[in-house]
Design a protein around this motif. Structure first.
Motif, PDB file in Angstrom:
ATOM      1  N   PHE A  25     -23.855  38.382  66.572  1.00  0.00           N
ATOM      2  CA  PHE A  25     -23.093  39.581  66.216  1.00  0.00           C
ATOM      3  C   PHE A  25     -22.785  40.470  67.417  1.00  0.00           C
ATOM      4  N   ARG A  26     -22.996  39.971  68.598  1.00  0.00           N
ATOM      5  CA  ARG A  26     -22.740  40.788  69.774  1.00  0.00           C
ATOM      6  C   ARG A  26     -21.243  40.921  70.052  1.00  0.00           C
ATOM      7  N   GLY A  27     -20.915  41.990  70.781  1.00  0.00           N
ATOM      8  CA  GLY A  27     -19.520  42.216  71.128  1.00  0.00           C
ATOM      9  C   GLY A  27     -18.728  42.909  70.038  1.00  0.00           C
ATOM     10  N   ARG A  28     -19.413  43.402  68.997  1.00  0.00           N
ATOM     11  CA  ARG A  28     -18.717  44.057  67.886  1.00  0.00           C
ATOM     12  C   ARG A  28     -19.044  45.550  67.800  1.00  0.00           C
ATOM     13  N   GLY A  29     -19.775  46.065  68.778  1.00  0.00           N
ATOM     14  CA  GLY A  29     -20.086  47.492  68.783  1.00  0.00           C
ATOM     15  C   GLY A  29     -21.167  47.898  67.806  1.00  0.00           C
ATOM     16  N   LEU A  30     -21.974  46.950  67.340  1.00  0.00           N
ATOM     17  CA  LEU A  30     -22.982  47.259  66.329  1.00  0.00           C
ATOM     18  C   LEU A  30     -24.156  48.053  66.903  1.00  0.00           C
ATOM     19  N   ALA A  31     -24.491  47.823  68.178  1.00  0.00           N
ATOM     20  CA  ALA A  31     -25.568  48.599  68.794  1.00  0.00           C
ATOM     21  C   ALA A  31     -25.169  50.068  68.880  1.00  0.00           C
ATOM     22  N   LYS A  32     -23.928  50.332  69.289  1.00  0.00           N
ATOM     23  CA  LYS A  32     -23.451  51.719  69.344  1.00  0.00           C
ATOM     24  C   LYS A  32     -23.442  52.347  67.951  1.00  0.00           C
ATOM     25  N   LEU A  33     -23.061  51.571  66.972  1.00  0.00           N
ATOM     26  CA  LEU A  33     -23.023  52.079  65.601  1.00  0.00           C
ATOM     27  C   LEU A  33     -24.419  52.477  65.140  1.00  0.00           C
ATOM     28  N   ALA A  34     -25.388  51.610  65.409  1.00  0.00           N
ATOM     29  CA  ALA A  34     -26.771  51.901  65.004  1.00  0.00           C
ATOM     30  C   ALA A  34     -27.303  53.137  65.716  1.00  0.00           C
ATOM     31  N   LYS A  35     -27.075  53.226  67.026  1.00  0.00           N
ATOM     32  CA  LYS A  35     -27.581  54.362  67.793  1.00  0.00           C
ATOM     33  C   LYS A  35     -26.885  55.662  67.380  1.00  0.00           C
TER      34      LYS A  35
END
Length: 380
Positions: free
Chosen positions: A317-327
């Motif tokens: 799931f990388r490259g989809r901005g999910l880490a930024k969304l979670a943070k």
């Protein structure tokens, strides 16, 4: 979701064979780990990663000049734990610490970790230093030890750092450790202290701070992408196994010097999920089509300080901005809950996560270097 060293970040805290994440912190340490992994307790990268804070500076008249004595923490004495919190905050103000968290380190430690929390005090009973010491019990490589020492800046030069380090290394050697790892503030006095005691430098990591009260945080999208859902960690209170599996998966790409195995769910429950620093409500989980795809684990001191203990995205799931969304979700909810400072950590070579944190407005507030030393076999 680690807990500290490991920071420091700890220490934060703190390697294993692992699934993949968006590492967002240095190592492990006493309290919260950083955004590279969820737990600062495993003892591998000193879950509390290790830190030597014993550099000499001129003595001050505020502390009696007495040779400090070394003892173990009294975990059932809240005042003793509060003394450790005071020292840690003075030595490393960018680490989260609380009295319940300090006591938990000792009372919850895995037997194979051989964990001790040492206390240095003056003849009149004033606590002026502390050290975490133990074995990376979950590493497939035996004999990996760690030590984190912290000395109150007002009491440096009294020999507390050397006394703590000596006691810690004696303990490690007696338990069969072959090497000792420590994280050291990247400043001349601290590096000189480590080198004087036989430690040699390797990689480094940053502590980062965000003024959460005034930061211009991004807003959440009005509509999430198809199939994407946000949940608090508390939604998994009945069955946190999906988060354990995500943590294990995301940890595969975490920078580290000590390999650890991440396959003991019961141990994870005891030391990560049940860690008093872990705020289940402020932890954010991103689901894609019903499965965990990313997360950010939140550590707090229950007052005003928040830390990203780990931010991870599974490889698919990388490259989809999910880490930024979670943070983003976690930081917004932390501010709404009254937290005013946010901290995290990053390996200096982790450019992608450093870029993410810079985008949020985090600024580097300190750097530390990982040091290591081979230990002589115990004479016993």
């Amino acid at each position: 979701m680690r807990t500290p060293h490991t920071a420091p970040h700890a220490p934060r805290t703190p390697p294993r064979r692992r699934p993949a994440r968006t590492p967002d912190a240095p190592r492990t340490r006493p309290g919260p780990r950083s955004d590279t992994g969820l737990d600062t307790r495993r003892g591998a990268t000193p879950a509390p990663a290790a830190k030597i804070e014993g550099a000499r500076t001129p003595r001050t008249p505020t502390v009696a000049h007495m040779s400090p004595s070394i003892r173990d923490l009294r975990p059932n004495d809240p005042e003793d734990s509060e003394s450790i919190v005071r020292v840690r905050r003075a030595a490393l103000p960018f680490m989260i610490s609380s009295a319940p968290g300090v006591a938990f380190e000792v009372t919850s430690a895995h037997p194979d970790k051989r964990y001790r929390l040492l206390v240095a005090e003056t003849g009149d009973g004033r606590v002026i230093g502390t050290a975490q010491v133990g074995i990376a019990y979950n590493s497939p490589v035996p004999g990996q030890g760690f030590v984190n020492t912290y000395v109150d800046p007002a009491a440096r030069g009294l020999g507390a750092g050397s006394a703590l380090l000596r006691a810690a290394e004696e303990h490690l050697a007696a338990e069969g450790a072959k090497d000792s790892y420590a994280w050291v503030l990247d400043e001349p006095p601290h590096r000189a202290f480590a080198e004087r005691h036989g430690y040699r430098a390797s990689r480094s990591a940053h502590f980062l701070r965000l003024d959460l009260a005034s930061a211009a945080l991004p807003t959440l999208p009005g509509t999430l992408p198809a199939g994407v859902e946000l949940r608090p960690g508390s939604a998994y209170a009945a069955d946190p196994r999906p988060l354990f599996e995500a943590d294990a998966a995301a940890s595969l790409d975490e920078p580290g010097d000590v390999t650890v195995e991440f396959d003991d769910y019961e141990d994870w429950l005891r030391h990560t999920w049940n860690n008093p620093y872990l705020d289940h409500e402020l932890t954010t989980v991103v689901l894609v089509d019903g499965g965990v795809a990313a997360f950010t684990a939140a550590h707090t001191d229950g007052a005003t300080r928040y830390s990203s203990a780990m931010t991870g995205t599974l490889r698919a799931f990388r490259g989809r901005g999910l880490a930024k969304l979670a943070k983003t979700d976690s930081l917004l909810r932390a501010r709404a809950a009254g937290y005013t400072e946010a901290f995290t950590g990053n390996d200096t070579g982790n450019a992608p996560m450093l870029a993410v944190n810079t985008w949020f407005g985090y600024e580097i507030c300190a750097t530390e270097t990982r040091f290591a030393k081979p230990l002589a076999p115990s004479a016993d």
